[in-house]
Design a protein around this motif. Structure first.
Motif, PDB file in Angstrom:
ATOM      1  N   GLN A 157       0.843  -1.190   0.000  1.00  0.00           N
ATOM      2  CA  GLN A 157       0.000   0.000   0.000  1.00  0.00           C
ATOM      3  C   GLN A 157       0.875   1.236   0.000  1.00  0.00           C
ATOM      4  O   GLN A 157       1.711   1.390   0.868  1.00  0.00           O
ATOM      5  CB  GLN A 157      -0.880   0.007   1.243  1.00  0.00           C
ATOM      6  N   HIS A 171      -6.647   1.688   4.562  1.00  0.00           N
ATOM      7  CA  HIS A 171      -7.743   0.713   4.527  1.00  0.00           C
ATOM      8  C   HIS A 171      -8.636   0.948   5.751  1.00  0.00           C
ATOM      9  O   HIS A 171      -8.244   1.653   6.686  1.00  0.00           O
ATOM     10  CB  HIS A 171      -7.228  -0.732   4.495  1.00  0.00           C
ATOM     11  N   SER A 173      -9.309  -1.218   7.826  1.00  0.00           N
ATOM     12  CA  SER A 173      -8.950  -2.188   8.874  1.00  0.00           C
ATOM     13  C   SER A 173      -8.527  -1.507  10.174  1.00  0.00           C
ATOM     14  O   SER A 173      -8.538  -2.140  11.232  1.00  0.00           O
ATOM     15  CB  SER A 173      -7.837  -3.113   8.379  1.00  0.00           C
ATOM     16  N   GLN A 176     -10.881  -2.090  12.969  1.00  0.00           N
ATOM     17  CA  GLN A 176     -10.822  -3.317  13.772  1.00  0.00           C
ATOM     18  C   GLN A 176     -10.187  -3.019  15.123  1.00  0.00           C
ATOM     19  O   GLN A 176     -10.689  -3.414  16.174  1.00  0.00           O
ATOM     20  CB  GLN A 176      -9.963  -4.376  13.071  1.00  0.00           C
ATOM     21  N   ARG A 197      -4.850   6.035  -1.013  1.00  0.00           N
ATOM     22  CA  ARG A 197      -3.587   5.409  -1.405  1.00  0.00           C
ATOM     23  C   ARG A 197      -2.912   6.248  -2.481  1.00  0.00           C
ATOM     24  O   ARG A 197      -3.580   6.756  -3.381  1.00  0.00           O
ATOM     25  CB  ARG A 197      -3.817   3.981  -1.921  1.00  0.00           C
ATOM     26  N   GLN A 211     -14.148   1.701   1.333  1.00  0.00           N
ATOM     27  CA  GLN A 211     -14.195   0.284   1.689  1.00  0.00           C
ATOM     28  C   GLN A 211     -15.253   0.069   2.763  1.00  0.00           C
ATOM     29  O   GLN A 211     -15.678   1.007   3.431  1.00  0.00           O
ATOM     30  CB  GLN A 211     -12.849  -0.167   2.287  1.00  0.00           C
ATOM     31  N   GLU A 213     -15.422  -2.483   6.066  1.00  0.00           N
ATOM     32  CA  GLU A 213     -14.723  -3.477   6.862  1.00  0.00           C
ATOM     33  C   GLU A 213     -15.744  -4.268   7.656  1.00  0.00           C
ATOM     34  O   GLU A 213     -16.745  -3.715   8.118  1.00  0.00           O
ATOM     35  CB  GLU A 213     -13.798  -2.730   7.846  1.00  0.00           C
ATOM     36  N   PHE A 251      -2.690 -11.654   4.093  1.00  0.00           N
ATOM     37  CA  PHE A 251      -2.744 -10.360   4.781  1.00  0.00           C
ATOM     38  C   PHE A 251      -2.072 -10.565   6.139  1.00  0.00           C
ATOM     39  O   PHE A 251      -2.304 -11.601   6.778  1.00  0.00           O
ATOM     40  CB  PHE A 251      -4.195  -9.895   4.989  1.00  0.00           C
ATOM     41  N   PHE A 253      -2.699  -9.420   8.923  1.00  0.00           N
ATOM     42  CA  PHE A 253      -3.599  -9.371  10.084  1.00  0.00           C
ATOM     43  C   PHE A 253      -4.630 -10.488  10.093  1.00  0.00           C
ATOM     44  O   PHE A 253      -5.492 -10.530  10.963  1.00  0.00           O
ATOM     45  CB  PHE A 253      -4.280  -7.998  10.176  1.00  0.00           C
ATOM     46  N   THR A 254      -4.581 -11.379   9.104  1.00  0.00           N
ATOM     47  CA  THR A 254      -5.472 -12.546   9.131  1.00  0.00           C
ATOM     48  C   THR A 254      -4.676 -13.806   8.813  1.00  0.00           C
ATOM     49  O   THR A 254      -3.704 -13.767   8.057  1.00  0.00           O
ATOM     50  CB  THR A 254      -6.628 -12.407   8.100  1.00  0.00           C
ATOM     51  N   GLY A 285     -11.126  -8.994   0.377  1.00  0.00           N
ATOM     52  CA  GLY A 285     -10.113  -9.750   1.103  1.00  0.00           C
ATOM     53  C   GLY A 285     -10.692 -10.125   2.460  1.00  0.00           C
ATOM     54  O   GLY A 285     -11.509  -9.387   3.017  1.00  0.00           O
ATOM     55  N   CYS A 286     -10.272 -11.274   2.997  1.00  0.00           N
ATOM     56  CA  CYS A 286     -10.858 -11.707   4.266  1.00  0.00           C
ATOM     57  C   CYS A 286      -9.952 -12.735   4.945  1.00  0.00           C
ATOM     58  O   CYS A 286      -8.931 -13.145   4.381  1.00  0.00           O
ATOM     59  CB  CYS A 286     -12.239 -12.319   4.027  1.00  0.00           C
ATOM     60  N   ALA A 308     -12.461 -11.334   9.743  1.00  0.00           N
ATOM     61  CA  ALA A 308     -12.558  -9.960   9.254  1.00  0.00           C
ATOM     62  C   ALA A 308     -12.607 -10.012   7.740  1.00  0.00           C
ATOM     63  O   ALA A 308     -12.131 -10.968   7.114  1.00  0.00           O
ATOM     64  CB  ALA A 308     -11.349  -9.152   9.712  1.00  0.00           C
ATOM     65  N   PHE A 309     -13.222  -9.011   7.171  1.00  0.00           N
ATOM     66  CA  PHE A 309     -13.194  -8.892   5.714  1.00  0.00           C
ATOM     67  C   PHE A 309     -13.221  -7.415   5.345  1.00  0.00           C
ATOM     68  O   PHE A 309     -13.608  -6.571   6.169  1.00  0.00           O
ATOM     69  CB  PHE A 309     -14.372  -9.645   5.063  1.00  0.00           C
ATOM     70  N   GLY A 310     -12.768  -7.122   4.131  1.00  0.00           N
ATOM     71  CA  GLY A 310     -12.779  -5.737   3.675  1.00  0.00           C
ATOM     72  C   GLY A 310     -13.055  -5.715   2.182  1.00  0.00           C
ATOM     73  O   GLY A 310     -12.393  -6.420   1.413  1.00  0.00           O
TER      74      GLY A 310
END
Ligand code: PHE
Length: 340
Positions: A157, A171, A173, A176, A197, A211, A213, A251, A253-254, A285-286, A308-310
């Motif tokens: 990013q 994002h 996120s 979260q 971005r 987005q 989230e 990702f 974070f997941t 993404g998730c 989580a998803f975004g």
């Protein structure tokens, strides 16, 4: 009571007399005398004007002249329709030959519409809505999400830095972390918002976009729960016949992480330029919340699990409406906006 109040009151009184009275000819003459004769109410107020507070005198003079004109015009109109035994109603005073006042009607922006549709679907599934800051610290946008300072994932990013430590969020996120910091589990939220971005502007990318989230934290949450919710969502949003597939992804974070594709809305997977002849469109993404993320907000990963998803709103809107240039959303061209 100032003279301005008296003027207001007189207007109200006149309106009441004219509308409620259903005046016949005599009553009409009486009203006319009451307001416009040499000793009538208007003359009375003009007489008071001289002794009014000099500060409000010009304003009062103007208001009184306007009232006089208003009453004269109303009475002129009435005199034309008043005759013996004729009832005058409000409808008699309505001039249907006057042209109307056209006013421009706006429309709901397609992005707002898509956000509303998506949030409606998720709120039906028990998610609540949350919002977080667009300008945030490095900690919320990266660090607490397990994207460490020198982690190569930061190259995914291109970030707008406000200062060394403050960024325009890349994002949603970051929500979260804010949610988990401020609330004890269980948590079930979606958070729509704008993200930034530093990308070259083109038909497919822009320096800002939107987005949504999603975050669900509880005991015994599984990847099957995630797939179930996202499949339900896809059918509600794209229609009953949509197909979905989950591709493994990464990702920080997941873990595990996935990306979800839906079958192309436009060509029923026969191949078109919107899906670049693959038959599939990537929409989000998730993954399962990484234990490191739980640790950074003080949740015990041995007790709590979550997903989580975004998803990108512009992408969803483009796929839904067949819009081929992302810049259309931000140009404010009403010929474009009126189509939704
Ligand atoms: N934040 C990721 C992105 O912007 C999407 C994502 C959200 C992935 C939540 C997994 C979980 O690409």
């Amino acid at each position: 009571m100032t003279i301005l109040h008296s003027i207001d009151e007189l207007k109200n009184q006149f309106d009441t007399d004219v509308l409620n009275g259903k005046p016949d000819k005599d009553a009409f003459e009486e009203i006319k005398r009451k307001y416009t004769s040499r000793k009538g109410k208007i003359a009375e107020l003009f007489a008071q004007l001289g002794s009014a507070d000099p500060d409000i005198r010009p304003e009062a003079g103007k208001a009184l002249n306007e009232l006089k004109e208003y009453i004269t015009i109303k009475l002129d109109g009435l005199s034309a329709v008043v005759s013996d035994n004729t009832e005058v109603t409000a409808a008699d005073q309505l001039d249907l030959t006057l042209s109307g006042d056209p006013f421009p009607v706006g429309s709901i922006h397609p992005l707002t519409k898509v956000i509303e549709e998506i949030t409606t679907i998720f709120t039906k599934l028990g998610f609540s809505l949350a919002y977080g800051p667009e300008i945030d610290t490095d900690f919320y946008n990266f660090e607490a999400l397990n994207i460490l300072k020198h982690h190569p994932a930061r190259d995914m990013q291109d970030t707008f830095y406000v200062t060394d430590d403050v960024v325009l969020r890349t994002h949603t996120s970051n929500n979260q972390i804010h949610m988990m910091e401020n609330h004890d589990p269980p948590i079930k939220v979606i958070a729509p918002g704008r993200v930034y971005r530093n990308e070259d502007v083109s038909v497919r990318s822009y320096c800002l976009f939107h987005q949504i989230e999603g975050l669900y934290v509880d005991k015994n949450v599984s990847m099957a729960d995630l797939k179930g919710v996202l499949n339900y969502f896809a059918r509600e949003f794209f229609g009953k016949n949509v197909k979905t597939r989950f591709r493994p992804s990464y990702f920080p974070f997941t873990e595990p992480s996935a990306e979800m594709d839906v079958s192309c809305y436009f060509c029923s997977q026969n191949g078109c330029n919107i899906c670049k002849y693959t038959g599939w469109l990537e929409i989000l993404g998730c993954g399962m919340v990484d234990p490191e993320v739980f640790k950074s907000v003080g949740y015990d990963p041995d007790i709590w699990s979550g997903y989580a998803f975004g998803m990108g709103i512009e992408r969803m809107a483009m796929q839904r409406y067949g819009i081929e240039d992302i810049r259309m959303f931000y140009e404010g061209d009403i010929r474009f906006l009126r189509q939704f």
